[in-house]
Structures are given as C-alpha cells and as structure tokens.
Design an enzyme around this catalytic site. Structure first.
Site: not given
Ligand code: KIV
Length: 255
Positions: A42-43, A113, A111, A180, A81
């Site tokens: 999502d970056s 978070e 993925k 991270e 993501d």
C-alpha cells in the site's frame, strides 16, 4: 516460482529477497533479477499516487496495481497488501476483499498490518486457502494512533508484545512476517522465536530476509526513510532523459 511453502521454510542460509513493485515493467525487472517475493504494497500511495500516507489507498487501487504486477511476473511470489480498513471491520468483508486480490487480481498471498485484531482473521483466511503474510513493528496504517513513523518495540514491554503477537500469527498460520523499524536485537529475538521467516525492513541484519520499497532502491523517491538505501539514481537518469528529449525537440534534432 518460490511457493508459499518454499518461502515458509526459507529460514536457513539463503536470505529471502523481497521488493515492492506497482506496475508491469518494474515488476518484470524485479522478477528477472531473481527477487523471491514481489509485494504490491500500500506504499503505492506514497510511492506512486502522490499521497503523503498509505491511508487513502483503496482496494480498487491495490487490485489494479496487483493485476499489472501479476501479469508481468513469471517466477516470484506476488503478495498484495490489504489497504487500510479493507480488513478488520467485519470478517465477511475482510474475506471478500482478500479473496478479490487473489481471485481477480492474481495475488498468491495477502499481507495484513497485524495486531491482536488480525489473529482470528489470519486463521480464517488461511483456512479458506488465502496465504497470509503478517506485518508487525511499525505498521504505517496506524500513523495517526502512533503519531509518526517512529521505531517500535523500544521498551521491554513493547518488544515482548511484538514477540507475542508474532508467535500468535505464526500459530494462526501466517507463512511469513514482515517486521518493520524495530531495534536490531528485537528483530533478532523475534527471528529466533519463530519457525516462519521474518523479513525485515529497518530491523537489522539478523532476520531471514529483507524488504524495501522499489522507488527507494532505484533512487527515484524524493525522500528515503533512514533505514532504506538507494542502489541507483533513477531520478537523475529520468531528469536527464526528459531534458535531452526537450532539447532535441526544441533544437530540431528530433525527429
Ligand atoms: O507497503 C509496503 O510497501 C510495505 C513494506 C514497506 C513492507 O508494507
């Protein structure tokens, strides 16, 4: 192509290499270079879409970028993501959204978070056949709650909580964990505690693999986090190419 099972077992000598990509040409280059895992992060929000955080990124956007990446990749594992609030609000919606990234966009895994709220969801997705990569430490979708992109796990209690959540997600069936921006020794102890590979970003050299954002690696990002590194200078190369084209048109040497 490395399968989820192969990545899951990759805790030995050869580090797992993972890099983001958001479009077909970049994904093909990343894949041809032999990178194991391509993450459609999502970056994309910061790296490609001009947002100053990942929060505005939508499921449609991740699905579209994942489709482009999946069509270009032959060998690497493609992980999509799940964007902010596309999971966690209700189990059914979370499953439908994760399913879309696999069924429609062509991701091999998703993925999330992670936190206490994603343990059961991880188990359910895995049960349904959707492999899950967990993500702990700095989780940028919580930027408003945390108050910035600061290092996490810096107290004993915080480090113990990360380790505990990592173990819970492993037990829930996650095939790997992104860790991270945590102190190196915290990353080393989480890596030691888990059987699944821990893929670090800003987490030192003791993890089972590394992940970075491709625009940082290429030297294309305007600003790079302190733990990332540019391995090229694409920004200068692009500036030079565009200026050369402009000059050639203006002075009549092209066409
Ligand atoms: O969105 C992303 O690119 C990520 C990586 C930095 C791990 O989550």
């Amino acid at each position: 192509m490395p399968t989820v099972r192969e990545i899951q077992r990759a805790t030995g000598d050869e580090p797992v290499t993972m890099l983001t990509a958001y479009d077909a040409p970049t994904a093909a280059i990343v894949d041809d270079a032999g990178i194991d895992v391509v993450l459609v992060g999502d970056s994309v929000g910061n790296a490609m879409l001009g947002y100053d955080s990942t929060l505005p990124v939508t499921l449609d956007q991740v699905a579209s970028h994942t489709g482009a990446v999946a069509r270009a990749v032959d060998d690497a594992l493609v992980v999509a993501d799940m964007p902010f609030l596309s999971y966690g609000t209700s189990e059914a919606t979370s499953i439908e959204n994760a399913g879309r990234l696999v069924k429609e966009a062509g991701a091999n895994a998703v993925k999330l978070e992670s936190g206490p709220h994603t343990v059961d969801l991880t188990e359910r997705l895995v049960e349904l056949g959707i492999p899950v990569m967990a993500h702990l430490g700095l989780t940028p979708q919580r930027v408003n709650q945390v108050g910035g992109y600061t290092q996490q796990g810096t107290t004993e209690d915080a480090a113990a909580e990360i380790r505990d959540l990592a173990e819970q997600h492993e037990a829930a069936g996650a095939f790997s964990l992104v860790l991270e921006h945590v102190p190196d020794e915290v990353a080393a102890s989480v890596t030691e505690a888990l059987d699944i590979p821990v893929i670090g970003i800003g987490a030192g050299s003791e993890t089972d693999g590394q992940v970075l954002v491709v625009t940082d690696v290429l030297g294309l990002s305007e600003s790079v986090p302190p733990f990332a590194e540019a391995f090229g200078d694409m920004r200068s190369e692009m500036e030079e190419a565009v200026a050369a084209y402009r000059d050639a048109v203006e002075d009549g040497s092209f066409p």
